[in-house]
Every structure is written in C-alpha cells, then in structure tokens.
Write a protein that holds these residues in place. Structure first.
Motif, short mmCIF file in Angstrom:
data_model
loop_
_atom_site.label_atom_id
_atom_site.label_comp_id
_atom_site.label_asym_id
_atom_site.label_seq_id
_atom_site.Cartn_x
_atom_site.Cartn_y
_atom_site.Cartn_z
N ASP A 8 0.83 -1.20 0.00
CA ASP A 8 0.00 0.00 0.00
C ASP A 8 0.86 1.26 0.00
OD1 ASP A 8 -2.28 -1.53 -0.01
OD2 ASP A 8 -2.65 -1.36 2.14
N LYS A 9 1.91 1.23 0.82
CA LYS A 9 2.81 2.37 0.92
C LYS A 9 3.54 2.60 -0.42
CE LYS A 9 4.96 2.22 4.83
NZ LYS A 9 5.98 1.96 5.85
N ARG A 10 4.02 1.52 -1.02
CA ARG A 10 4.74 1.63 -2.29
C ARG A 10 3.82 2.09 -3.41
NH1 ARG A 10 9.27 2.92 -1.39
NH2 ARG A 10 9.44 2.91 -3.64
N ALA A 11 2.57 1.62 -3.39
CA ALA A 11 1.62 2.02 -4.43
C ALA A 11 1.37 3.52 -4.38
CB ALA A 11 0.31 1.25 -4.26
N GLU A 12 1.30 4.06 -3.17
CA GLU A 12 1.07 5.50 -3.01
C GLU A 12 2.28 6.29 -3.53
OE1 GLU A 12 0.23 8.55 0.66
OE2 GLU A 12 -0.46 6.48 0.84
N ILE A 13 3.47 5.84 -3.17
CA ILE A 13 4.70 6.53 -3.61
C ILE A 13 4.84 6.45 -5.12
CG2 ILE A 13 7.23 6.41 -3.53
CD1 ILE A 13 6.87 5.46 -0.57
N ASN A 14 4.63 5.24 -5.68
CA ASN A 14 4.76 5.06 -7.12
C ASN A 14 3.72 5.87 -7.89
OD1 ASN A 14 6.94 3.37 -6.83
ND2 ASN A 14 5.73 1.50 -6.98
N GLY A 15 2.51 5.96 -7.33
CA GLY A 15 1.46 6.77 -7.97
C GLY A 15 1.85 8.23 -8.02
N ALA A 16 2.45 8.72 -6.94
CA ALA A 16 2.89 10.12 -6.90
C ALA A 16 4.00 10.35 -7.92
CB ALA A 16 3.38 10.46 -5.50
N ARG A 17 4.91 9.41 -8.03
CA ARG A 17 6.01 9.55 -9.01
C ARG A 17 5.47 9.55 -10.43
NH1 ARG A 17 9.81 5.80 -5.84
NH2 ARG A 17 11.09 7.31 -4.74
N ARG A 18 4.55 8.63 -10.70
CA ARG A 18 3.96 8.54 -12.05
C ARG A 18 3.20 9.83 -12.39
NH1 ARG A 18 1.39 3.91 -11.33
NH2 ARG A 18 3.24 2.67 -11.74
N SER A 19 2.49 10.36 -11.42
CA SER A 19 1.74 11.60 -11.60
C SER A 19 2.69 12.76 -11.89
CB SER A 19 0.91 11.88 -10.36
OG SER A 19 0.25 13.11 -10.47
N ARG A 20 3.80 12.79 -11.17
CA ARG A 20 4.80 13.85 -11.37
C ARG A 20 5.37 13.79 -12.78
NH1 ARG A 20 8.49 17.06 -8.44
NH2 ARG A 20 10.60 16.96 -9.25
N ILE A 21 5.66 12.58 -13.26
CA ILE A 21 6.17 12.41 -14.63
C ILE A 21 5.15 12.90 -15.64
CG2 ILE A 21 6.81 10.69 -16.36
CD1 ILE A 21 8.06 9.07 -14.02
N ARG A 22 3.89 12.52 -15.41
CA ARG A 22 2.81 12.95 -16.32
C ARG A 22 2.72 14.47 -16.39
NH1 ARG A 22 -1.05 9.22 -13.68
NH2 ARG A 22 -0.78 7.22 -14.69
N GLY A 23 2.92 15.13 -15.25
CA GLY A 23 2.88 16.59 -15.20
C GLY A 23 3.96 17.22 -16.06
N PHE A 24 5.18 16.69 -15.98
CA PHE A 24 6.28 17.22 -16.78
C PHE A 24 6.05 16.96 -18.27
CE2 PHE A 24 8.58 17.13 -12.72
CZ PHE A 24 9.21 18.37 -12.78
N VAL A 25 5.53 15.79 -18.61
CA VAL A 25 5.24 15.47 -20.01
C VAL A 25 4.14 16.40 -20.53
CG1 VAL A 25 4.27 13.69 -21.54
CG2 VAL A 25 6.01 13.08 -19.85
N LYS A 26 3.16 16.69 -19.69
CA LYS A 26 2.05 17.56 -20.07
C LYS A 26 2.55 18.97 -20.41
CE LYS A 26 -2.53 17.86 -20.10
NZ LYS A 26 -3.37 16.98 -20.90
N LYS A 27 3.55 19.45 -19.65
CA LYS A 27 4.10 20.77 -19.92
C LYS A 27 4.74 20.83 -21.30
CE LYS A 27 4.95 22.08 -15.14
NZ LYS A 27 5.95 22.22 -14.07
N VAL A 28 5.44 19.76 -21.66
CA VAL A 28 6.05 19.70 -23.00
C VAL A 28 4.96 19.68 -24.07
CG1 VAL A 28 7.55 18.38 -24.54
CG2 VAL A 28 8.06 18.44 -22.10
N GLU A 29 3.95 18.85 -23.86
CA GLU A 29 2.86 18.75 -24.84
C GLU A 29 2.10 20.06 -24.99
OE1 GLU A 29 0.69 15.43 -23.30
OE2 GLU A 29 1.94 13.97 -24.36
N THR A 30 1.89 20.76 -23.89
CA THR A 30 1.20 22.04 -23.93
C THR A 30 2.00 23.06 -24.72
OG1 THR A 30 0.24 21.59 -21.76
CG2 THR A 30 0.16 23.87 -22.51
#
Length: 86
Positions: free
Chosen positions: A15-37
């Motif tokens: 459960d702890k790892r899933a939360e951390i990994n989800g936050a990391r994945r979300s952070r990556i998506r945010g950076f990719v979104k900035k490039v796409e925008t």
C-alpha cells in the motif's frame, strides 16, 4: 485475508509503495504535459526547455521502477519528434 505476520506486513508495504509510485507517475505525467502544452501552443523554445526538465524525471522513473525502460524511451522519442516538427 492475510493470516501470517509476514503477509500483513507485505500488504502494508504494498500500500505504501503504491502510493509513492502513484505520486512519481503523476509527477512524470505533469512534466510530459508541460512539454505537450508548449508543443500545442507552437512555442518551440518553451517546449525544448520543458523537455530538458522532463527527461531526467522520466529517467528517474525508470531507475525507480515506476515505468518501463522502453516506455520512457518511447515517450522521450515522441516528444523530441514533436518538438523537431515545430
């Protein structure tokens, strides 16, 4: 339902790892979104700057095991291609 202490600990850890990994994945998506925008707006310089920031984040995601190496490579390649097309 987990019966052994080992299985209970494993559930807590997962459960702890899933939360951390989800936050990391979300952070990556945010950076990719900035490039796409930036690409959508047609701002090549901003897109290049955003990609320079996004690439280490994507690489860190690979190192931490959040995303697969080939997925990261594909994302970087496609983003670079979009910027080059501007």
């Amino acid at each position: 339902m987990a019966n052994t202490p080992q299985a209970k600990k494993r559930i807590r850890r997962n459960d702890k790892r899933a939360e951390i990994n989800g936050a990391r994945r979300s952070r990556i998506r945010g950076f990719v979104k900035k490039v796409e925008t930036a690409c959508t707006e047609g701002d090549k310089q901003a897109a290049q700057d955003a990609l320079k920031v996004a690439q280490p984040e994507i690489a860190k995601g690979v190192a931490k095991g959040v995303i697969h190496k080939n997925t990261a490579s594909r994302k970087m390649s496609r983003l670079s291609k979009r910027i080059a097309a501007l």
